[in-house]
Scaffold this active site. Structure first.
Site, mmCIF file in Angstrom:
data_model
loop_
_atom_site.group_PDB
_atom_site.id
_atom_site.type_symbol
_atom_site.label_atom_id
_atom_site.label_comp_id
_atom_site.label_asym_id
_atom_site.label_seq_id
_atom_site.Cartn_x
_atom_site.Cartn_y
_atom_site.Cartn_z
ATOM 1 C CE LYS A 129 -4.407 0.839 0.031
ATOM 2 N NZ LYS A 129 -5.566 0.005 -0.356
ATOM 3 C CG ASP A 157 -7.261 3.252 -1.206
ATOM 4 O OD1 ASP A 157 -7.724 2.111 -1.123
ATOM 5 O OD2 ASP A 157 -7.418 4.099 -0.293
HETATM 6 P P1 NDP Z 1 -12.827 7.932 -3.257
HETATM 7 O O1 NDP Z 1 -11.734 8.891 -3.015
HETATM 8 O O2 NDP Z 1 -13.330 7.716 -4.626
HETATM 9 O O3 NDP Z 1 -14.092 8.294 -2.330
HETATM 10 C C1 NDP Z 1 -13.999 8.417 -0.943
HETATM 11 C C2 NDP Z 1 -15.317 8.906 -0.410
HETATM 12 O O4 NDP Z 1 -15.302 8.865 1.013
HETATM 13 C C3 NDP Z 1 -15.624 10.351 -0.787
HETATM 14 O O5 NDP Z 1 -16.995 10.467 -1.040
HETATM 15 C C4 NDP Z 1 -15.238 11.115 0.468
HETATM 16 O O6 NDP Z 1 -15.913 12.339 0.619
HETATM 17 C C5 NDP Z 1 -15.696 10.137 1.526
HETATM 18 N N1 NDP Z 1 -15.027 10.394 2.793
HETATM 19 C C6 NDP Z 1 -13.714 10.566 3.009
HETATM 20 N N2 NDP Z 1 -13.479 10.792 4.305
HETATM 21 C C7 NDP Z 1 -14.674 10.770 4.908
HETATM 22 C C8 NDP Z 1 -15.098 10.937 6.236
HETATM 23 N N3 NDP Z 1 -14.216 11.174 7.220
HETATM 24 N N4 NDP Z 1 -16.427 10.832 6.507
HETATM 25 C C9 NDP Z 1 -17.311 10.598 5.524
HETATM 26 N N5 NDP Z 1 -16.971 10.415 4.234
HETATM 27 C C10 NDP Z 1 -15.678 10.508 3.944
HETATM 28 O O7 NDP Z 1 -12.315 6.567 -2.612
HETATM 29 P P2 NDP Z 1 -12.789 5.068 -2.937
HETATM 30 O O8 NDP Z 1 -14.246 5.021 -3.204
HETATM 31 O O9 NDP Z 1 -11.846 4.488 -3.918
HETATM 32 O O10 NDP Z 1 -12.459 4.356 -1.535
HETATM 33 C C11 NDP Z 1 -13.404 4.320 -0.473
HETATM 34 C C12 NDP Z 1 -12.998 3.238 0.507
HETATM 35 O O11 NDP Z 1 -12.954 1.974 -0.171
HETATM 36 C C13 NDP Z 1 -11.612 3.402 1.148
HETATM 37 O O12 NDP Z 1 -11.648 2.855 2.447
HETATM 38 C C14 NDP Z 1 -10.731 2.539 0.252
HETATM 39 O O13 NDP Z 1 -9.548 2.110 0.923
HETATM 40 C C15 NDP Z 1 -11.680 1.379 0.013
HETATM 41 N N6 NDP Z 1 -11.376 0.541 -1.158
HETATM 42 C C16 NDP Z 1 -11.182 1.095 -2.390
HETATM 43 C C17 NDP Z 1 -10.931 0.273 -3.473
HETATM 44 C C18 NDP Z 1 -10.787 0.812 -4.850
HETATM 45 O O14 NDP Z 1 -10.626 0.000 -5.753
HETATM 46 N N7 NDP Z 1 -10.840 2.118 -5.066
HETATM 47 C C19 NDP Z 1 -10.809 -1.179 -3.321
HETATM 48 C C20 NDP Z 1 -11.131 -1.658 -1.996
HETATM 49 C C21 NDP Z 1 -11.378 -0.807 -0.968
HETATM 50 P P3 NDP Z 1 -15.243 13.704 0.064
HETATM 51 O O15 NDP Z 1 -15.383 13.633 -1.417
HETATM 52 O O16 NDP Z 1 -16.031 14.770 0.713
HETATM 53 O O17 NDP Z 1 -13.802 13.667 0.508
HETATM 54 O O1 2IT Z 2 -7.992 -1.570 -0.943
HETATM 55 C C1 2IT Z 2 -7.877 -2.117 -2.072
HETATM 56 O O2 2IT Z 2 -8.074 -3.314 -2.227
HETATM 57 C C2 2IT Z 2 -7.563 -1.259 -3.215
HETATM 58 N N1 2IT Z 2 -7.451 -0.054 -3.061
HETATM 59 C C3 2IT Z 2 -7.356 -1.873 -4.565
HETATM 60 C C4 2IT Z 2 -5.946 -2.333 -4.736
HETATM 61 C C5 2IT Z 2 -5.563 -2.796 -6.132
HETATM 62 O O3 2IT Z 2 -4.381 -3.120 -6.284
HETATM 63 O O4 2IT Z 2 -6.404 -2.847 -7.030
#
Ligand code: NDP
Ligand code: 2IT
Length: 445
Positions: free
Chosen positions: A124, A164
């Site tokens: 990460k 992420d």
């Molecule tokens: P994004 O950056 O696309 O979106 C994050 C979202 O979370 C935004 O809407 C943001 O709001 C909101 N947010 C951030 N901080 C807070 C908070 N303190 N309270 C409420 N809302 C909050 O990220 P992702 O959708 O990619 O990731 C979201 C989660 O999923 C993370 O935990 C990530 O590690 C996990 N994840 C992501 C993967 C991926 O492929 N992208 C894979 C697996 C897990 P704002 O826009 O206002 O900041």
């Molecule tokens: O938390 C996660 O699994 C991710 N942000 C995706 C990682 C990846 O290598 O696709």
């Protein structure tokens, strides 16, 4: 094996790493029974090795903003565990990023990647850079500056980053371009790339879709379906929006979405067009409040979280520790039956205790959100084969991978009491045992 002693050592060594300790405690707690049955794990300090990254790189990222001012951020890559394959995991750009957060994410990634059954090690990385309010040019220059150091440490058989929070297709594109220029190679060194330069179909959708496929499997085991269910989703990012879209497609009513500023609620459920509009709003720097201003039946609640709204299924998809004990009690009170994590460790330990005590079906992120990294694994395969698979082919494989993850959790998580299985134990045991076997097979390293 004395789990408490292991945790105590973590506390002594890194007293401020509260997120890492929370993730480690959760994992080791779930492994308690397994470790008692496998005393050989203690022999070669396997747990201690699992909890110590193989390597961590920390570097300065210097870039120039639109006003000509020189800016300095800190960049990181934690190469956690390479026993199963090249280090694999996302990059996060968010002001809260530090070593504690990245090590917790890398530990979660280790178990998650093992659960996919694909040849993926775990890592990460990211930066404390805040992309909010930055122009496209600034984002590009930051990505280029970040890669000007990171490129030395990654490669298709070494370490394959992805996105992420704060890192999506645009950022991966800039990172990939700089990597290609500096390395002089066109390879699959990053995943989540644009569709014209090696990106897999459905990678942006994969985490959210996979989460809902997992939910579908879990409900099916209880002779139930998502159709007609009220689903509370938090977040408005990549994971949240695609989970919402897939849930809507399956006939569920998605009643909430949120961001760091507040919550939007729609009693009759959002429709797919509204979720699409939200993507445009967020891409232009807006907030969920802006959708409430445009769409009928949508109310906005500043500084509120979704969990006090009545729902059948909760899908926290925003960030770590966004759902605490108090929120969990509100969910139980509102009649919620399922909590499946789209984000990484969105529930505090106290919240997990409440939902388990109340008998909700609970699936941790390391199982339920593995669809993203799974399709990243498929992207690596496509790049190696110099092929593109169709969206329907990737979707079919994603579905199969989530089915397999769900099956492993059930197999190792029990479930003969009639209620949902213990997915937390199932995920921990199935993922850990795979990594442990690979580590033991490769000797003491
Ligand atoms: P994004 O950056 O696309 O979106 C994050 C979202 O979370 C935004 O809407 C943001 O709001 C909101 N947010 C951030 N901080 C807070 C908070 N303190 N309270 C409420 N809302 C909050 O990220 P992702 O959708 O990619 O990731 C979201 C989660 O999923 C993370 O935990 C990530 O590690 C996990 N994840 C992501 C993967 C991926 O492929 N992208 C894979 C697996 C897990 P704002 O826009 O206002 O900041
Ligand atoms: O938390 C996660 O699994 C991710 N942000 C995706 C990682 C990846 O290598 O696709």
């Amino acid at each position: 094996m004395d789990i408490n002693a292991v945790i105590q050592r973590l506390e002594q060594r890194d007293p401020h790493d509260t997120h890492f300790r929370q993730a480690a405690k959760g994992l080791l707690g779930s492994l308690d029974g397994y470790l008692k049955d496998h005393p050989e794990i203690a022999d070669s300090a396997l747990l201690e090795r699992l909890l110590e990254p193989e390597r961590t790189v920390i570097f300065r990222v210097t870039w120039v903003d639109d006003h000509g001012a020189t800016r300095v951020n800190r960049g990181y890559r934690v190469q956690m565990n390479g026993a199963l394959g090249p280090y694999k995991g996302g990059l996060r750009f968010h002001p809260s990023v530090n070593l504690d957060i990245l090590r917790f994410l890398a530990l979660e990634q280790t178990i998650k990647n093992a659960l996919t059954g694909l040849p993926l090690g775990a890592g990460k990385g990211g930066s404390d850079f805040d992309p909010k309010g930055r122009s496209d040019g600034e984002i590009m220059r930051f990505c280029q500056a970040f890669m000007s150091e990171l490129y030395r440490h990654i490669g298709p058989d070494i370490d394959v980053p992805a996105g992420d929070m704060g890192v999506g297709t645009r950022e991966v594109g800039y990172l990939f371009g700089m990597y290609r220029k500096l390395s002089g190679t066109f390879s699959g060194t990053l995943t989540g790339k644009g569709p014209t330069f090696g990106g897999s179909a459905l990678r942006p959708e994969a985490t959210g879709y996979g989460l809902v496929y997992f939910a579908q499997q879990a409900l099916r085991c209880q002779d139930d379906t998502l159709e007609g269910k009220a689903v509370a989703v938090s977040g408005a990012g990549s994971v949240a929006r695609h989970a919402a879209l897939k849930a809507i497609e399956m006939g569920a009513r998605v009643v909430t979405l949120s961001d760091s500023r507040g919550l939007i609620h729609r009693q009759q459920g959002f429709d797919a067009e509204q979720v699409g509009e939200l993507a445009r709003i967020k891409a232009n720097g807006g907030g969920v409040a802006d959708l409430a201003g445009q769409a009928t039946g949508v109310s906005y609640h500043e500084n509120e979280k979704p969990w006090a709204r009545a729902c059948d299924v909760a899908l926290p998809c925003a960030t770590q520790n966004e759902l605490d004990q108090h929120d969990a009690r509100a969910l139980v009170k509102g009649g919620c039956r399922w909590l499946l994590e789209g984000a990484n460790m969105p529930c505090t330990a106290g919240a997990v205790a409440v939902v388990r005590e109340a008998g909700l079906g609970y699936a941790p992120g390391k199982a339920a959100n593995a669809g993203g990294v799974a399709v990243s694994g498929l992207e690596m395969s496509q790049n190696s084969l110099r092929e593109y698979w169709s969206a329907s082919e990737v979707d079919r494989r994603l579905y199969g991978l989530m089915e397999n993850i769900h099956r492993q959790c059930v197999e190792h998580g029990g479930g003969d009491h009639g209620g949902p299985p213990d997915y937390e134990t199932g995920a921990a045991v199935a993922g850990f045992s795979r990594v442990a076997e690979a580590m033991r097979g490769q000797g003491i390293l």
